[in-house]
Design a protein around this motif. Structure first.
Motif, short mmCIF file in Angstrom:
data_model
loop_
_atom_site.label_atom_id
_atom_site.label_comp_id
_atom_site.label_asym_id
_atom_site.label_seq_id
_atom_site.Cartn_x
_atom_site.Cartn_y
_atom_site.Cartn_z
N ASN A 186 0.83 -1.20 0.00
CA ASN A 186 0.00 0.00 0.00
C ASN A 186 0.87 1.26 0.00
N ILE A 187 1.98 1.22 0.77
CA ILE A 187 2.91 2.36 0.81
C ILE A 187 3.60 2.51 -0.54
N GLN A 188 4.02 1.35 -1.14
CA GLN A 188 4.73 1.39 -2.42
C GLN A 188 3.86 1.95 -3.54
N LYS A 189 2.60 1.60 -3.55
CA LYS A 189 1.76 1.90 -4.71
C LYS A 189 0.85 3.10 -4.51
N ASN A 190 0.59 3.46 -3.26
CA ASN A 190 -0.44 4.48 -3.04
C ASN A 190 0.06 5.70 -2.27
N THR A 191 1.35 5.99 -2.41
CA THR A 191 1.90 7.18 -1.73
C THR A 191 1.21 8.45 -2.24
N ILE A 192 0.97 8.47 -3.54
CA ILE A 192 0.32 9.65 -4.14
C ILE A 192 -1.20 9.51 -4.08
N HIS A 193 -1.70 8.32 -4.45
CA HIS A 193 -3.16 8.10 -4.50
C HIS A 193 -3.66 7.64 -3.13
N LYS A 194 -3.88 8.60 -2.25
CA LYS A 194 -4.32 8.28 -0.90
C LYS A 194 -5.73 7.71 -0.87
N GLU A 195 -6.48 7.90 -1.95
CA GLU A 195 -7.86 7.41 -1.97
C GLU A 195 -7.94 5.91 -2.25
N ARG A 196 -6.78 5.27 -2.54
CA ARG A 196 -6.79 3.85 -2.87
C ARG A 196 -6.23 3.02 -1.72
N PHE A 197 -6.62 1.75 -1.72
CA PHE A 197 -6.18 0.82 -0.67
C PHE A 197 -5.73 -0.49 -1.34
N TYR A 198 -4.49 -0.88 -0.99
CA TYR A 198 -4.01 -2.16 -1.52
C TYR A 198 -4.36 -3.24 -0.50
N CYS A 199 -5.32 -4.11 -0.86
CA CYS A 199 -5.89 -5.06 0.10
C CYS A 199 -5.78 -6.49 -0.40
N GLU A 200 -5.86 -7.39 0.56
CA GLU A 200 -5.99 -8.81 0.26
C GLU A 200 -7.35 -9.28 0.75
N HIS A 201 -8.08 -9.95 -0.14
CA HIS A 201 -9.41 -10.43 0.25
C HIS A 201 -9.75 -11.69 -0.54
N GLN A 202 -10.81 -12.34 -0.16
CA GLN A 202 -11.23 -13.58 -0.82
C GLN A 202 -12.27 -13.30 -1.90
N VAL A 203 -12.15 -14.07 -2.99
CA VAL A 203 -13.12 -14.00 -4.08
C VAL A 203 -13.66 -15.41 -4.31
N TYR A 204 -14.95 -15.52 -4.58
CA TYR A 204 -15.58 -16.82 -4.85
C TYR A 204 -16.02 -16.82 -6.31
N ASP A 205 -15.20 -17.45 -7.17
CA ASP A 205 -15.53 -17.46 -8.60
C ASP A 205 -14.94 -18.69 -9.28
N LYS A 206 -14.99 -18.71 -10.60
CA LYS A 206 -14.52 -19.86 -11.37
C LYS A 206 -13.07 -19.73 -11.84
N ASP A 207 -12.49 -18.54 -11.65
CA ASP A 207 -11.13 -18.30 -12.16
C ASP A 207 -10.10 -18.74 -11.12
N HIS A 208 -10.02 -20.05 -10.88
CA HIS A 208 -9.08 -20.60 -9.90
C HIS A 208 -8.11 -21.55 -10.59
N LEU A 209 -7.16 -22.11 -9.83
CA LEU A 209 -6.05 -22.87 -10.40
C LEU A 209 -6.51 -24.06 -11.23
N THR A 210 -7.52 -24.79 -10.77
CA THR A 210 -7.99 -25.97 -11.51
C THR A 210 -8.39 -25.60 -12.93
N HIS A 211 -9.18 -24.51 -13.06
CA HIS A 211 -9.61 -24.09 -14.39
C HIS A 211 -8.48 -23.45 -15.19
N GLN A 212 -7.55 -22.80 -14.49
CA GLN A 212 -6.41 -22.20 -15.18
C GLN A 212 -5.52 -23.28 -15.80
N ILE A 213 -5.40 -24.44 -15.12
CA ILE A 213 -4.64 -25.57 -15.67
C ILE A 213 -5.33 -26.10 -16.93
N LEU A 214 -6.65 -26.30 -16.84
CA LEU A 214 -7.40 -26.79 -18.00
C LEU A 214 -7.31 -25.80 -19.16
N TYR A 215 -7.37 -24.51 -18.84
CA TYR A 215 -7.30 -23.47 -19.86
C TYR A 215 -5.95 -23.49 -20.56
#
Length: 415
Positions: free
Chosen positions: A161-190
């Motif tokens: 967040n410090i590296q990327k948002n020193t200027i853009h204070k309105e942004r937040f570099y976050c880690e969160h969970q997503v529930y979707d189909k774009d995961h490793l199993t499908h990426q291997i098949l793709y």
């Protein structure tokens, strides 16, 4: 893939790029040289303006050209289409028995379908498996993502967040969970589908394009062997097992950009000596009587750190029998000195009364059981012989039960 883009050869044959009889070019030759050098020159021998194949059989595809290397143990040197079809069917059936074509629903009839090459069998299986997954509905999974957001969601990653948002204070570099189909199993098949896209030029191409449409929103990842170990099997992923197995074969046997001419290569090669050994073990294991025990490659200490391991051990009551498989043509009807010494050691270490060197048959007959003069104990036997087995008849590969029964009978085991 048209017939003109397919070259079929037999093991130990030569293929030269200055021949007008095929489409093998110097560019293909150079790509094959690089590939072989990367793999310790084990797959074939480089000769003047060409390749000499050895015990490795299977298929090599370089862009639009497919080279299929077939096994062969017969005296027919005609190189006819019928002969090639026969030995292609033999190889396909052996691969199925040995679980290298790892699908249970391919019948003997289906395997007799005329494929241009063995790779087409895998390609078709792969597309069929993924098509079935799409029809059932591609599964969703939770995955962690790190990204810049306009709202604080999940956990703030302070360093980035410090590296990327020193200027853009309105942004937040976050880690969160997503529930979707774009995961490793499908990426291997793709990734497997994308590789196929550069090799398919047959009627499977339309099916591939229809399937790729369902993967158009997925991220393309450079997959390597470590990614497959990250897949945790569970009830939801169980239907994916066969597709993942084939994807692994496709991805890990893919060699991109071997030449400056963008000669992508896909290989599927098997050591025929090991395939023959595994095939014999599996058919004996499948068709053995209830009171028989069959095991592969038992290893024991031989001298200092060295170990010895016979190919196959058969046990019945208190008797032990040893098989050492050999995929080659021999003219002698007696074991060589080296083979005799090897089988003697096997007999001695495993307390076996009889051992046999098993070869595919052309027109030979079994030798008799010859006796070693060293008998471990009084009233016991210590013998060895050469055995030959027909693996084809007028219909192609013989029924596995008939082959297995004949091998058991070679030890004079009648049931």
């Amino acid at each position: 893939m048209g017939k003109k883009n397919l070259i079929q050869v037999f093991e130990y044959q030569k293929l030269k790029f200055d021949s007008k009889e095929n489409d093998f070019t110097e560019s293909h030759f150079n790509a094959m040289v690089k590939f072989n050098e990367k793999n310790d020159n084990k797959y074939y021998t480089i000769i003047h303006r060409g390749i000499k194949f050895n015990s490795y059989v299977g298929v090599i595809q370089i862009n639009g050209l497919t080279i299929e290397i077939l096994p062969k143990v017969d005296k027919d040197n005609s190189n006819s289409e019928l002969q090639k079809q026969t030995w292609q069917n033999v190889l396909l059936n052996m691969l199925k028995v040995c679980k290298h074509i790892n699908v249970d629903n391919i019948s003997e009839t289906a395997l007799k379908k005329r494929y241009n090459s063995i790779l087409e069998v895998y390609f078709e299986m792969y597309l069929n498996e993924i098509e079935e997954l799409i029809q059932k509905g591609l599964i969703k999974k939770y995955r962690r993502v790190q990204e810049n957001q306009l709202a604080l969601k999940g956990k703030l990653v302070f360093t980035k967040n410090i590296q990327k948002n020193t200027i853009h204070k309105e942004r937040f570099y976050c880690e969160h969970q997503v529930y979707d189909k774009d995961h490793l199993t499908h990426q291997i098949l793709y990734k497997g589908l994308k590789i196929l896209n550069s090799f398919l030029s047959s009627n499977l191409k339309d099916k591939l394009n229809r399937i790729l449409f369902h993967f158009s929103d997925f991220k393309e990842v450079n997959i390597n062997s470590s990614h497959f170990s990250k897949i945790i099997p569970n009830r939801k992923t169980q239907p994916y097992n066969k597709a993942i197995d084939i994807a692994k074969m496709i991805i890990l046997n893919y060699s991109p950009n071997l030449n400056s001419g963008n000669d992508n290569m896909l290989t599927l090669l098997f050591d025929m000596n090991k395939l023959w050994e595994e095939y014999v073990y599996r058919i004996l294991q499948k068709h053995k009587p209830k009171d028989y025990y069959v095991s592969p490659q038992n290893s024991t200490r031989f001298w200092e750190s060295k170990r010895i391991k016979p190919d196959i051990i058969i046990k019945h009551n208190d008797e032990t029998y040893i098989i050492d498989t050999k995929w080659k043509i021999v003219s002698s009807y007696k074991p060589s000195d080296d083979d005799l010494k090897q089988m003697f050691a096997y007999n001695l270490f495993w307390k076996a009364g009889k051992s046999m060197l098993l070869y595919p048959k052309i027109n030979q007959e079994d030798s008799i059981f010859g006796s070693y003069h060293h008998i471990p104990n009084e009233n016991e036997v210590n013998q060895c012989k050469l055995g030959f087995i027909n693996i084809i008849d007028e219909n192609g590969l013989r029924e596995s039960k008939n082959i297995a029964d004949e091998i058991f009978e070679k030890f004079m085991l009648v049931f």
